[in-house]
Design a protein around this motif. Structure first.
Motif, mmCIF file in Angstrom:
data_model
loop_
_atom_site.group_PDB
_atom_site.id
_atom_site.type_symbol
_atom_site.label_atom_id
_atom_site.label_comp_id
_atom_site.label_asym_id
_atom_site.label_seq_id
_atom_site.Cartn_x
_atom_site.Cartn_y
_atom_site.Cartn_z
ATOM 1 N N THR A 181 15.442 -22.766 -53.115
ATOM 2 C CA THR A 181 14.416 -21.950 -53.786
ATOM 3 C C THR A 181 13.425 -22.770 -54.595
ATOM 4 O OG1 THR A 181 15.958 -21.594 -55.610
ATOM 5 C CG2 THR A 181 15.855 -19.873 -53.944
ATOM 6 N N ALA A 182 12.270 -23.040 -53.970
ATOM 7 C CA ALA A 182 11.142 -23.616 -54.700
ATOM 8 C C ALA A 182 9.989 -22.628 -54.569
ATOM 9 C CB ALA A 182 10.756 -24.956 -54.102
ATOM 10 N N LEU A 183 9.107 -22.616 -55.537
ATOM 11 C CA LEU A 183 7.956 -21.721 -55.449
ATOM 12 C C LEU A 183 7.158 -22.050 -54.200
ATOM 13 C CD1 LEU A 183 6.699 -21.598 -59.157
ATOM 14 C CD2 LEU A 183 8.072 -19.901 -57.935
ATOM 15 N N LYS A 184 6.709 -21.005 -53.508
ATOM 16 C CA LYS A 184 6.103 -21.170 -52.194
ATOM 17 C C LYS A 184 4.858 -22.051 -52.232
ATOM 18 C CE LYS A 184 4.479 -18.524 -48.263
ATOM 19 N NZ LYS A 184 3.805 -17.274 -47.900
ATOM 20 N N GLY A 185 4.011 -21.857 -53.208
ATOM 21 C CA GLY A 185 2.742 -22.567 -53.206
ATOM 22 C C GLY A 185 2.812 -23.987 -53.746
ATOM 23 N N SER A 186 3.702 -24.233 -54.695
ATOM 24 C CA SER A 186 3.654 -25.491 -55.439
ATOM 25 C C SER A 186 4.905 -26.341 -55.310
ATOM 26 C CB SER A 186 3.449 -25.166 -56.919
ATOM 27 O OG SER A 186 4.502 -24.325 -57.351
ATOM 28 N N ILE A 213 7.550 -25.984 -56.843
ATOM 29 C CA ILE A 213 8.224 -26.095 -58.139
ATOM 30 C C ILE A 213 9.600 -25.435 -58.051
ATOM 31 C CG2 ILE A 213 8.141 -25.354 -60.564
ATOM 32 C CD1 ILE A 213 5.935 -27.308 -60.175
ATOM 33 N N LEU A 214 10.590 -26.124 -58.600
ATOM 34 C CA LEU A 214 11.984 -25.687 -58.491
ATOM 35 C C LEU A 214 12.268 -24.397 -59.262
ATOM 36 C CD1 LEU A 214 14.986 -26.369 -57.734
ATOM 37 C CD2 LEU A 214 15.110 -27.522 -59.942
ATOM 38 N N ILE A 215 12.978 -23.478 -58.594
ATOM 39 C CA ILE A 215 13.599 -22.352 -59.294
ATOM 40 C C ILE A 215 15.099 -22.585 -59.208
ATOM 41 C CG2 ILE A 215 13.972 -19.857 -59.321
ATOM 42 C CD1 ILE A 215 11.129 -20.599 -60.093
ATOM 43 N N SER A 216 15.716 -22.777 -60.359
ATOM 44 C CA SER A 216 17.099 -23.239 -60.423
ATOM 45 C C SER A 216 18.065 -22.360 -59.653
ATOM 46 C CB SER A 216 17.536 -23.293 -61.884
ATOM 47 O OG SER A 216 18.924 -23.493 -61.959
ATOM 48 N N GLU A 217 19.102 -23.020 -59.128
ATOM 49 C CA GLU A 217 20.163 -22.306 -58.438
ATOM 50 C C GLU A 217 20.866 -21.325 -59.363
ATOM 51 O OE1 GLU A 217 22.073 -24.407 -55.252
ATOM 52 O OE2 GLU A 217 23.921 -24.300 -56.406
ATOM 53 N N SER A 218 20.777 -21.570 -60.663
ATOM 54 C CA SER A 218 21.446 -20.669 -61.597
ATOM 55 C C SER A 218 20.874 -19.259 -61.517
ATOM 56 C CB SER A 218 21.355 -21.215 -63.023
ATOM 57 O OG SER A 218 20.049 -21.596 -63.328
ATOM 58 N N ALA A 219 19.640 -19.134 -61.014
ATOM 59 C CA ALA A 219 19.054 -17.800 -60.823
ATOM 60 C C ALA A 219 19.871 -17.012 -59.808
ATOM 61 C CB ALA A 219 17.601 -17.917 -60.362
ATOM 62 N N ARG A 220 20.338 -17.708 -58.761
ATOM 63 C CA ARG A 220 21.207 -17.043 -57.783
ATOM 64 C C ARG A 220 22.633 -16.959 -58.308
ATOM 65 N NH1 ARG A 220 21.105 -20.786 -53.598
ATOM 66 N NH2 ARG A 220 19.652 -22.012 -54.824
ATOM 67 N N GLY A 221 23.044 -17.991 -59.074
ATOM 68 C CA GLY A 221 24.383 -17.981 -59.663
ATOM 69 C C GLY A 221 24.576 -16.768 -60.559
ATOM 70 N N ALA A 222 23.493 -16.352 -61.202
ATOM 71 C CA ALA A 222 23.568 -15.214 -62.125
ATOM 72 C C ALA A 222 23.447 -13.889 -61.398
ATOM 73 C CB ALA A 222 22.459 -15.339 -63.162
ATOM 74 N N GLY A 223 23.218 -13.932 -60.075
ATOM 75 C CA GLY A 223 23.159 -12.680 -59.316
ATOM 76 C C GLY A 223 21.827 -12.420 -58.633
ATOM 77 N N GLY A 224 20.963 -13.414 -58.567
ATOM 78 C CA GLY A 224 19.680 -13.235 -57.880
ATOM 79 C C GLY A 224 19.886 -13.085 -56.372
ATOM 80 N N TYR A 225 19.034 -12.269 -55.752
ATOM 81 C CA TYR A 225 19.116 -12.052 -54.299
ATOM 82 C C TYR A 225 18.012 -12.790 -53.573
ATOM 83 C CZ TYR A 225 21.680 -7.833 -55.702
ATOM 84 O OH TYR A 225 22.553 -6.957 -56.264
ATOM 85 N N LEU A 226 18.285 -13.115 -52.303
ATOM 86 C CA LEU A 226 17.225 -13.587 -51.419
ATOM 87 C C LEU A 226 16.852 -12.446 -50.483
ATOM 88 C CD1 LEU A 226 18.603 -17.143 -50.599
ATOM 89 C CD2 LEU A 226 16.549 -16.603 -51.925
ATOM 90 N N LEU A 227 15.565 -12.174 -50.367
ATOM 91 C CA LEU A 227 15.099 -11.071 -49.528
ATOM 92 C C LEU A 227 14.049 -11.564 -48.542
ATOM 93 C CD1 LEU A 227 14.401 -8.455 -52.375
ATOM 94 C CD2 LEU A 227 16.499 -8.673 -51.011
ATOM 95 N N ASN A 228 13.982 -10.918 -47.372
ATOM 96 C CA ASN A 228 12.865 -11.197 -46.470
ATOM 97 C C ASN A 228 11.759 -10.165 -46.714
ATOM 98 O OD1 ASN A 228 13.679 -8.865 -45.194
ATOM 99 N ND2 ASN A 228 14.716 -9.938 -43.502
ATOM 100 N N SER A 229 10.702 -10.227 -45.900
ATOM 101 C CA SER A 229 9.552 -9.329 -46.144
ATOM 102 C C SER A 229 9.929 -7.850 -46.049
ATOM 103 C CB SER A 229 8.434 -9.602 -45.137
ATOM 104 O OG SER A 229 8.211 -10.968 -45.020
ATOM 105 N N LYS A 230 11.002 -7.574 -45.290
ATOM 106 C CA LYS A 230 11.428 -6.172 -45.150
ATOM 107 C C LYS A 230 12.273 -5.732 -46.347
ATOM 108 C CE LYS A 230 11.831 -6.705 -40.111
ATOM 109 N NZ LYS A 230 12.295 -8.110 -39.959
ATOM 110 N N GLY A 231 12.518 -6.666 -47.240
ATOM 111 C CA GLY A 231 13.334 -6.334 -48.403
ATOM 112 C C GLY A 231 14.832 -6.393 -48.116
#
Lengths: 539, 244
Positions: free
Chosen positions: A237-242, A244-262
């Motif tokens: 997970t890095a920001l699409k345009g730049s 820039i790192l988004i920490s794994e802890s975001a997923r560790g805390a319960g963040g989801y990965l979604l595609n365009s369909k949600g």
């Protein structure tokens, strides 16, 4: 100017090594191309692993097994055991020198879950773990009066090779960026702690623009060996345009990965190689991929992930409290590096390496989040103590004048390069080629194309060069020298990736999907002889 | 979009020059604009940068007279970019931060002794969590007006760091730290609050210095300017002769 131990690089690994070498009685000097608190270490967010069991049951054995599993058969079990067994002490030491770890309600160091871990094992300080560790180490170095010199760029390691014995180290040469002069620093022992080489992917990397593999390239030129260079970790997970790192802890805390369909499409907490591949496959299908942390709530995000919110707003104009974050996977950590033995020493006597630039064979084919901060404390100590020990009994002569003269001539030549081709364009070009052909998914054809591109650039190098020919603080020159180093490493990454005709961890070959233990449960070794690169497999 | 940059090519060339550049980027950070200029227009432009994510502290500079991190500032048409103040200028937007950094050591900004097994509660940890967010970008140092009159001032970031350690339960000798910040330290600050306004991490060195003053007073120290202006509290008398 002589010291017992010269440490090149002032990130976490370099500073831990410096503290330990100093405490072992050595006269220590640290030299960095930036300032001591500006290295890649400050960007580590997730945490540092130690099986403390503060958040739930955990054991050193579970840490060992998780690490080995993620390494896909090519980690050294003894090294991994040493890493994991030393982890509680490593964290206790950081705590004892003043690192501001986040705490639990019962006054213990807080821990959270990162990918591939069977328990919440990463000790953290909000999402500033690396920053707070690095700055506390810097303060410790000040307390001990350790000499730290800034803005000096490593040119070459100085080795001596008496006919009857093996080569040994005698110091290193640097370009003083401020003065433009070549300087030499003699030392009985040298520790290379210069960080990784993820910037070969140029803009497709989470890393600081300084992660250009200067130490690995200098080691290669000096006759030291590199290993497992084809294993590059892509952070899911890095920001699409730049990037820039988004920490794994975001997923560790319960963040989801979604595609365009949600839709969710993968286990968000699988090891990074798996998650990155799943994301890549969605993107190949034409889907956008997003990280969704909205359900964690504003209070939690501000407390645990404040940097993430700030950076998503700044670079994507997205507030993660209310919106999903567009992401992609980009180069994040280089598992390969300078080959070292169980004392952190290279095949050159007195030359040690530690941190991301080295390969202690603990990450194998895929590093676990939270193990790299741990690695730099555990092996930084080992390298520092052993370098001091070596320096104490060192009784040989050192001479660096010849190398200074060679480097001065080299710089003079470089400044006369013809400049018909802009190296910045080539840097971006090779970054794109690497992202597409030597990235999350590779095949023989793409790797071969990339190697041809690298050879072409090597040939064209004298037609590039810095446009700026001035002396004082010439960053154009420094960036060109970094580019030369990166191209040197690009070749070794590719040659190793081509030789490894299988899929293993981060090295995923779409044309050879199987892991072939019979032939490739081994380490790729790259070394140079008379300017030619050779590769080999070794146990 | 046009921006102007204060150029200075180093000691070899003495004159300074403000040069205007035109770039076609929009909604871009200053660092992205500088990179665009350097790689496409003018390779001689010098500046420092690193992480791009406001955490390494390398790309601090001034825009329209205000300290910013280039990677966190969105450029506007007509912006004027200059190097930081209070540190020797090396070239273009690069200053020599060695002396600034040395104030950390002069202020003894570290934990005095290594102490294992101290249990910190969440409340203990919160006491200096913000102060330990410091990235040493030097923005506060650049904006501080005290350096115009006292170039030995320990300065905002070093004093914030001292507060970080003094307020920490793990610090076993806070008194020695208080002793180290009496000269050229807490009492030299004018409490103008400029440091707070420019800090990219939301730290207020001014507030930390006030807290250090309270601790100093509790340790028996007093404001020396107060002592001098009223003559005879054990400092020097009006004519400068020692008083007893």
């Amino acid at each position: 100017m002589r010291s017992d131990v010269l440490i090149i690089g002032a990130g976490g690994a370099g500073l831990v090594a410096a503290i330990n070498a100093h405490e072992s009685g050595a006269k220590v000097r640290v030299i960095t191309k930036e300032y001591p608190t500006r290295s890649q270490t400050c960007m580590a967010q997730g945490g540092i692993n130690a099986a403390l069991g503060n958040a739930s049951d955990d054991s050193v054995e579970a840490h060992v097994q998780n690490t080995l599993k993620s390494a896909h058969g090519i980690a050294n079990e003894d090294a991994v055991r040493h890493l994991c067994e030393s982890a509680p002490d490593a964290v206790e030491w950081l705590d004892s020198i003043g690192v501001c770890f986040s705490r639990t309600k019962d006054a213990k160091i807080a821990q959270r879950t990162l990918g591939g871990a069977s328990a919440p094992r990463a000790c953290y300080a909000k999402d500033y773990t690396g920053l707070k560790i690095l700055h506390t180490l810097y303060d410790r170095c000040n307390a001990l009066g350790i000499e730290m010199l800034s803005e000096r760029y490593l040119l070459n390691l100085v080795t001596h090779k008496p006919t009857s014995s093996d080569a040994y180290i005698g110091g290193a040469t640097f370009l003083n960026i401020r003065s433009g002069e070549v300087e030499s620093y003699e030392a009985a022992a040298v520790i290379v702690a210069t960080g990784g080489y993820s910037r070969i992917y140029d803009k497709h990397s989470t890393n600081s623009t300084s992660s250009t593999g200067d130490g690995q390239a200098a080691c290669l030129r000096a006759g030291a060996r590199l290993s497992d260079m084809e294993f590059v970790q892509f952070h899911p997970t890095a920001l699409k345009g730049s990037s820039i790192l988004i920490s794994e802890s975001a997923r560790g805390a319960g963040g989801y990965l979604l595609n365009s369909k949600g839709e969710r499409f993968t286990n968000e907490l699988a090891p990074r190689d798996e998650v990155a591949r799943a994301i890549n496959e969605e993107i190949q299908k034409g889907e956008g991929v997003f990280l969704d942390i909205r359900h964690l709530g504003e209070e939690f995000i501000d407390r645990e992930l404040p940097q993430e919110r700030k950076l998503a707003k700044l670079y994507e104009n997205i507030d993660p409290v209310y919106e999903i974050i567009p992401i992609k996977s980009v180069a994040h950590y280089t598992m390969g590096g300078i080959e070292v033995d169980k004392n952190s020493q290279t095949n050159i006597e007195g030359l040690f390496a530690v941190g991301e630039c080295a390969n202690h064979r603990v990450h194998g084919a895929n590093r676990l989040g939270g193990n790299s901060l741990l690695e730099l404390v555990v092996f930084g100590k080992q390298a520092g103590v052993n370098a001091a020990k070596y320096a104490k009994i060192f009784d040989k002569t050192i001479e660096t004048k010849e190398q200074v003269k060679r480097d001065e001539e080299f710089l003079k030549r470089v400044k006369e390069f013809s400049n018909e081709i802009g190296f910045y364009e080539k840097r971006e070009f090779i970054g794109d080629v690497f992202y597409n052909n030597v990235g999350i998914s590779r095949d023989a054809k793409g790797l071969k194309e990339a190697l041809d591109a690298v050879y072409k650039i090597q040939k064209e190098m004298p037609m590039m060069g810095p446009k700026d020919r001035s002396k004082i603080y010439n960053t154009n020159l420094v960036e060109f020298l970094e580019f030369v180093n990166m191209i040197e490493l690009c070749e070794s990454v590719l040659v190793c990736a081509i030789e490894r005709k299988e899929s293993r961890g981060a090295h995923y070959r779409s044309d050879m999907l199987e892991q072939n233990d019979e032939k490739y449960k081994a380490h790729t070794i790259a070394y140079e002889e008379n300017g030619t690169l050779f590769t080999d497999f070794a146990e | 979009m046009k921006i102007k940059i204060a150029r200075y090519m180093g000691k070899e060339v003495t004159q300074k020059e403000d040069i205007e550049y035109e770039v076609s980027l929009s909604d871009a950070t200053l660092l992205e604009v500088l990179n665009e200029i350097k790689t496409k227009q003018d390779a001689t432009l010098s500046y420092s940068s690193g992480c791009r994510s406001s955490i390494c502290g390398s790309c601090s500079m001034r825009v329209n007279g205000r300290e910013v991190l280039a990677c966190a500032y969105k450029v506007k048409d007509g912006d004027f970019v200059e190097p930081m103040k209070n540190s020797p200028l090396i070239r273009d937007l690069v200053v020599d931060m060695d002396r600034a950094y040395e104030f950390n050591a002069k202020a003894k900004a570290w934990q005095s002794s290594i102490k294992k097994g101290v249990r910190l509660s969440q409340e203990n940890q919160m006491l200096n969590e913000l102060q330990s967010d410091c990235i040493l970008c030097g923005s506060c140092y650049s904006v501080c007006p005290v350096y115009a009159v006292n170039d030995e001032f320990l300065g905002p970031f070093a004093l914030t760091r001292v507060w970080k350690y003094i307020s920490d339960k793990r610090e076993s000798e806070p008194q020695s730290k208080i002793d180290a910040i009496q000269t050229n330290g807490v009492w030299d600050c004018t409490l103008c609050n400029e440091c707070t306004l420019v800090c990219p991490q939301g730290i207020s060195s001014k507030t930390d210095i006030e807290k250090l003053r309270i601790r100093s007073v509790a340790s028996g120290y007093s404001d020396p300017s107060f002592a001098t202006s009223f003559g005879s509290f054990g400092g020097a008398s009006f004519d400068g002769s020692p008083s007893f």
